[in-house]
Scaffold this active site. Sequence first.
Site, PDB file in Angstrom:
ATOM      1  N   ARG A 123       0.818  -1.232   0.000  1.00 36.20           N
ATOM      2  CA  ARG A 123       0.000   0.000   0.000  1.00 36.20           C
ATOM      3  C   ARG A 123       0.844   1.271   0.000  1.00 36.20           C
ATOM      4  NH1 ARG A 123      -3.259  -3.168   3.608  1.00 36.20           N
ATOM      5  NH2 ARG A 123      -4.971  -4.006   2.384  1.00 36.20           N
ATOM      6  N   LYS A 145       1.549  11.206 -11.347  1.00 34.73           N
ATOM      7  CA  LYS A 145       0.814  10.244 -12.181  1.00 34.73           C
ATOM      8  C   LYS A 145       1.724   9.055 -12.440  1.00 34.73           C
ATOM      9  CE  LYS A 145      -2.567  12.762 -14.908  1.00 34.73           C
ATOM     10  NZ  LYS A 145      -2.994  13.083 -16.278  1.00 34.73           N
ATOM     11  N   GLU A 187       7.653  18.646 -24.761  1.00 33.36           N
ATOM     12  CA  GLU A 187       6.927  18.919 -23.510  1.00 33.36           C
ATOM     13  C   GLU A 187       7.331  20.295 -22.962  1.00 33.36           C
ATOM     14  OE1 GLU A 187       4.395  17.081 -22.554  1.00 33.36           O
ATOM     15  OE2 GLU A 187       4.814  14.942 -22.878  1.00 33.36           O
ATOM     16  N   LYS A 229       4.484  23.068 -13.731  1.00 32.60           N
ATOM     17  CA  LYS A 229       3.669  21.863 -13.519  1.00 32.60           C
ATOM     18  C   LYS A 229       3.360  21.668 -12.037  1.00 32.60           C
ATOM     19  CE  LYS A 229       2.996  17.036 -14.524  1.00 32.60           C
ATOM     20  NZ  LYS A 229       3.441  15.811 -15.164  1.00 32.60           N
ATOM     21  N   GLU A 239      -6.632  15.764 -11.270  1.00 36.40           N
ATOM     22  CA  GLU A 239      -7.113  16.178 -12.600  1.00 36.40           C
ATOM     23  C   GLU A 239      -8.626  16.346 -12.646  1.00 36.40           C
ATOM     24  OE1 GLU A 239      -4.821  14.591 -15.976  1.00 36.40           O
ATOM     25  OE2 GLU A 239      -6.727  14.515 -17.018  1.00 36.40           O
ATOM     26  N   ARG A 243      -5.619  20.774 -14.089  1.00 40.38           N
ATOM     27  CA  ARG A 243      -4.507  19.887 -14.448  1.00 40.38           C
ATOM     28  C   ARG A 243      -4.680  19.319 -15.851  1.00 40.38           C
ATOM     29  NH1 ARG A 243      -1.187  15.193 -11.167  1.00 40.38           N
ATOM     30  NH2 ARG A 243       0.149  14.733 -12.939  1.00 40.38           N
ATOM     31  N   ASN A 247      -2.711  18.156 -20.610  1.00 39.14           N
ATOM     32  CA  ASN A 247      -2.936  17.176 -21.683  1.00 39.14           C
ATOM     33  C   ASN A 247      -3.019  17.833 -23.055  1.00 39.14           C
ATOM     34  OD1 ASN A 247      -3.017  15.187 -19.750  1.00 39.14           O
ATOM     35  ND2 ASN A 247      -5.243  15.342 -19.489  1.00 39.14           N
ATOM     36  N   HIS A 250      -2.370  15.888 -26.178  1.00 37.85           N
ATOM     37  CA  HIS A 250      -2.176  14.490 -25.819  1.00 37.85           C
ATOM     38  C   HIS A 250      -3.281  13.552 -26.310  1.00 37.85           C
ATOM     39  CE1 HIS A 250       1.214  15.957 -23.641  1.00 37.85           C
ATOM     40  NE2 HIS A 250       1.504  14.768 -23.157  1.00 37.85           N
ATOM     41  N   HIS A 254      -1.684  10.417 -27.986  1.00 37.79           N
ATOM     42  CA  HIS A 254      -1.902   9.044 -27.541  1.00 37.79           C
ATOM     43  C   HIS A 254      -2.511   8.195 -28.658  1.00 37.79           C
ATOM     44  CE1 HIS A 254      -1.899  10.235 -22.997  1.00 37.79           C
ATOM     45  NE2 HIS A 254      -0.712  10.222 -23.533  1.00 37.79           N
ATOM     46  N   HIS A 267       7.272   9.399 -27.724  1.00 44.57           N
ATOM     47  CA  HIS A 267       6.161  10.116 -27.088  1.00 44.57           C
ATOM     48  C   HIS A 267       6.256  11.623 -27.376  1.00 44.57           C
ATOM     49  CE1 HIS A 267       3.041  11.108 -24.206  1.00 44.57           C
ATOM     50  NE2 HIS A 267       3.872  11.923 -23.575  1.00 44.57           N
TER      51      HIS A 267
HETATM   52  N1  LIG Z   1       3.586  10.634 -15.371  1.00 47.53           N
HETATM   53  C1  LIG Z   1       3.451  11.680 -16.116  1.00 47.53           C
HETATM   54  O1  LIG Z   1       2.892  12.705 -15.695  1.00 47.53           O
HETATM   55  C2  LIG Z   1       3.989  11.684 -17.508  1.00 47.53           C
HETATM   56  C3  LIG Z   1       4.106  12.882 -18.219  1.00 47.53           C
HETATM   57  C4  LIG Z   1       4.669  12.869 -19.488  1.00 47.53           C
HETATM   58  C5  LIG Z   1       5.101  11.663 -20.031  1.00 47.53           C
HETATM   59  N2  LIG Z   1       4.965  10.517 -19.318  1.00 47.53           N
HETATM   60  C6  LIG Z   1       5.425   9.236 -19.887  1.00 47.53           C
HETATM   61  O2  LIG Z   1       6.813   9.299 -20.148  1.00 47.53           O
HETATM   62  C7  LIG Z   1       7.126   8.324 -21.127  1.00 47.53           C
HETATM   63  C8  LIG Z   1       8.167   8.862 -22.080  1.00 47.53           C
HETATM   64  O3  LIG Z   1       9.333   9.147 -21.356  1.00 47.53           O
HETATM   65  P1  LIG Z   1      10.758   9.370 -22.047  1.00 47.53           P
HETATM   66  O4  LIG Z   1      10.570  10.222 -23.238  1.00 47.53           O
HETATM   67  O5  LIG Z   1      11.682   9.798 -20.993  1.00 47.53           O
HETATM   68  O6  LIG Z   1      11.117   7.934 -22.631  1.00 47.53           O
HETATM   69  P2  LIG Z   1      11.901   6.667 -22.066  1.00 47.53           P
HETATM   70  O7  LIG Z   1      11.704   6.480 -20.629  1.00 47.53           O
HETATM   71  O8  LIG Z   1      11.538   5.561 -22.977  1.00 47.53           O
HETATM   72  O9  LIG Z   1      13.435   7.046 -22.287  1.00 47.53           O
HETATM   73  C9  LIG Z   1      13.905   7.239 -23.572  1.00 47.53           C
HETATM   74  C10 LIG Z   1      15.121   6.377 -23.906  1.00 47.53           C
HETATM   75  O10 LIG Z   1      16.291   6.982 -23.375  1.00 47.53           O
HETATM   76  C11 LIG Z   1      17.037   6.053 -22.594  1.00 47.53           C
HETATM   77  N3  LIG Z   1      17.681   6.867 -21.572  1.00 47.53           N
HETATM   78  C12 LIG Z   1      17.119   7.394 -20.466  1.00 47.53           C
HETATM   79  N4  LIG Z   1      17.982   8.235 -19.867  1.00 47.53           N
HETATM   80  C13 LIG Z   1      19.118   8.198 -20.598  1.00 47.53           C
HETATM   81  C14 LIG Z   1      20.352   8.880 -20.511  1.00 47.53           C
HETATM   82  N5  LIG Z   1      20.573   9.805 -19.589  1.00 47.53           N
HETATM   83  N6  LIG Z   1      21.304   8.612 -21.441  1.00 47.53           N
HETATM   84  C15 LIG Z   1      21.054   7.720 -22.443  1.00 47.53           C
HETATM   85  N7  LIG Z   1      19.896   7.074 -22.595  1.00 47.53           N
HETATM   86  C16 LIG Z   1      18.949   7.313 -21.692  1.00 47.53           C
HETATM   87  C17 LIG Z   1      16.012   5.067 -22.138  1.00 47.53           C
HETATM   88  O11 LIG Z   1      16.613   3.835 -21.822  1.00 47.53           O
HETATM   89  C18 LIG Z   1      15.093   4.973 -23.331  1.00 47.53           C
HETATM   90  O12 LIG Z   1      15.652   4.111 -24.298  1.00 47.53           O
HETATM   91  C19 LIG Z   1       5.822   7.937 -21.798  1.00 47.53           C
HETATM   92  O13 LIG Z   1       5.480   6.629 -21.416  1.00 47.53           O
HETATM   93  C20 LIG Z   1       4.823   8.906 -21.223  1.00 47.53           C
HETATM   94  O14 LIG Z   1       3.531   8.351 -21.093  1.00 47.53           O
HETATM   95  C21 LIG Z   1       4.436  10.502 -18.084  1.00 47.53           C
END
Ligand SMILES: NC(=O)c1ccc[n+]([C@@H]2O[C@H](COP(=O)([O-])OP(=O)(O)OC[C@H]3O[C@@H](n4cnc5c(N)ncnc54)[C@H](O)[C@@H]3O)[C@@H](O)[C@H]2O)c1
Length: 360
Positions: A123, A145, A187, A229, A239, A243, A247, A250, A254, A267
Site C-alpha cells: 500500500r 501520475k 513537452e 507543472k 485532474e 490539471r 494534456n 495528448h 496518444h 512520445h
Molecule cells: N507521469 C506523467 O505525468 C507523464 C508525463 C509525461 C510523459 N509521461 C510518460 O513518459 C514516457 C516517455 O518518457 P521518455 O521520453 O523519458 O522515454 P523513455 O523512458 O523511454 O526514455 C527514452 C530512452 O532513453 C534512454 N535513456 C534514459 N535516460 C538516458 C540517458 N541519460 N542517457 C542515455 N539514454 C537514456 C532510455 O533507456 C530509453 O531508451 C511515456 O510513457 C509517457 O507516457 C508521463
Amino acid sequence: MITDIYRFNFGGNVCTVEIGMSLKGLNALRRVPVSAKDTLYVYDDNTEGLFAGDIEKITGREEESAAVRVVIDHGEEHKSWESVNRILEKAVESDFGRDCTFMGIGGGVLTDLVAFASSVYMRGSGLILVPTTLLSMVDASIGGKTGFNYHGYKNLIGTFYPAEKVCIAIETLESLPENEFNAGIAEVIKTAMLGDEELFGMLEREKKRLLGRDGELLKEIVGRCVIFKGRLVEEDLRERGKRAFLNLGHTFAHALESSVNFKGILHGEAVAWGLLKALELGAQLNITDYSYMERVKNLLLDYGFPLKYDSIKPARLISAMYGDKKKRKGNLRFILQRSIGDNLIEEGISEELLNRVLSG
Ligand SMILES: NC(=O)c1ccc[n+]([C@@H]2O[C@H](COP(=O)([O-])OP(=O)(O)OC[C@H]3O[C@@H](n4cnc5c(N)ncnc54)[C@H](O)[C@@H]3O)[C@@H](O)[C@H]2O)c1
C-alpha cells in the site's frame, strides 16, 4: 555548485525537487536513508550501464554488489504489467518491508513504472525518482501520475502517487541520444504554450544553446517547467480541473502512439504533432488565433519535429481516440487554446471535423 530546491504539496504529500548540475552535487541523493537492504534501485537496460555505479555510491553503497537492483527492458513497449511485476517480485524476494524505498533511475517510462510499483507495494513504499531524460525531468517525474500501458491502451492502469524526492542532475542528459533529447523539447514547448511566455521566447531565441545542451540554460528551462507543472498539480492533483490543461495535444498524441503500437514514434514526437493538431482544431472552430498557431508551427518545425504522419489514416487515429474514450467511460476531451496561456477544454467535437483536421 548551486542546486535549486522546490517543495510542493501534492494532495497533502510533500514532494521535494532538487535540480543541480551533477549527481554528486545533489543533497537529496546523499541523504537517502540507507540501512542494509532498504532501497530497491530500478534502472532500465540503458540507464543501468550509465548510472548504477555512481548512484549507488552517492547514496551510500560503497559496495555496488550490496545494492538490490532490478533492470527492466527499455522502451514504451515495456511499459507493461510484466515490468511492474518484475519490480514487485524483486521487492518480495528481497524481503522488503513497507518502510523500504523504491528508487527509479531513467526516463518517463521507467519513472512511471517504478512509481506505480511503489504505490501498490504494501500500500505504498518510499519513492525517489531520478529522471534522466529531458522529458521525464520537465514532466513525467513531477506530479504523481504513475502507470503502464494495458491491452494496447496508454497508461490505462495507474495511480496518483507523488515521489517524496525528485533528484534532477542536468549532467545526466549528456548521454541522451539526440532524438530522445529533442523529443523532450516537445513537452517544454507545451509548458511554454500553456502559460510561460518568457519560456516560449527563450525557446525561439536560444535554439542553438538548447540543442547544444548548454547546462545553465537547461537548468533554467527544467526549473521553469517544474515550477509550472508543480503549481498546477498543487491545485489539482487528481485532474478534476486545471490539471487537464497539461494534456494539451495528448488526445492526438496518444492516438498516434497507439496506432503504431507504441513503436517507431517517440512520445515527445507524438506530442509535438498533437500540439499542432490541437491548434488546428481550435482554428477550425474559430477559437485559436491564426498567427499564434503559425508561431507554434514554426517553432516546432525549427526544432525538427516531423509534423506529418501521412501513412497513418485518420480513421485509424479516430478509432484509437474513441476506443480509449470508451475504455475510460469518459468523454472525448480536447484541450484547446485561444493563444498562449489562454486554455480551454472542449468536448463534443464531431468525427467529421476530426477527420478534416487529421487529413490536413
Ligand atoms: N507521469 C506523467 O505525468 C507523464 C508525463 C509525461 C510523459 N509521461 C510518460 O513518459 C514516457 C516517455 O518518457 P521518455 O521520453 O523519458 O522515454 P523513455 O523512458 O523511454 O526514455 C527514452 C530512452 O532513453 C534512454 N535513456 C534514459 N535516460 C538516458 C540517458 N541519460 N542517457 C542515455 N539514454 C537514456 C532510455 O533507456 C530509453 O531508451 C511515456 O510513457 C509517457 O507516457 C508521463
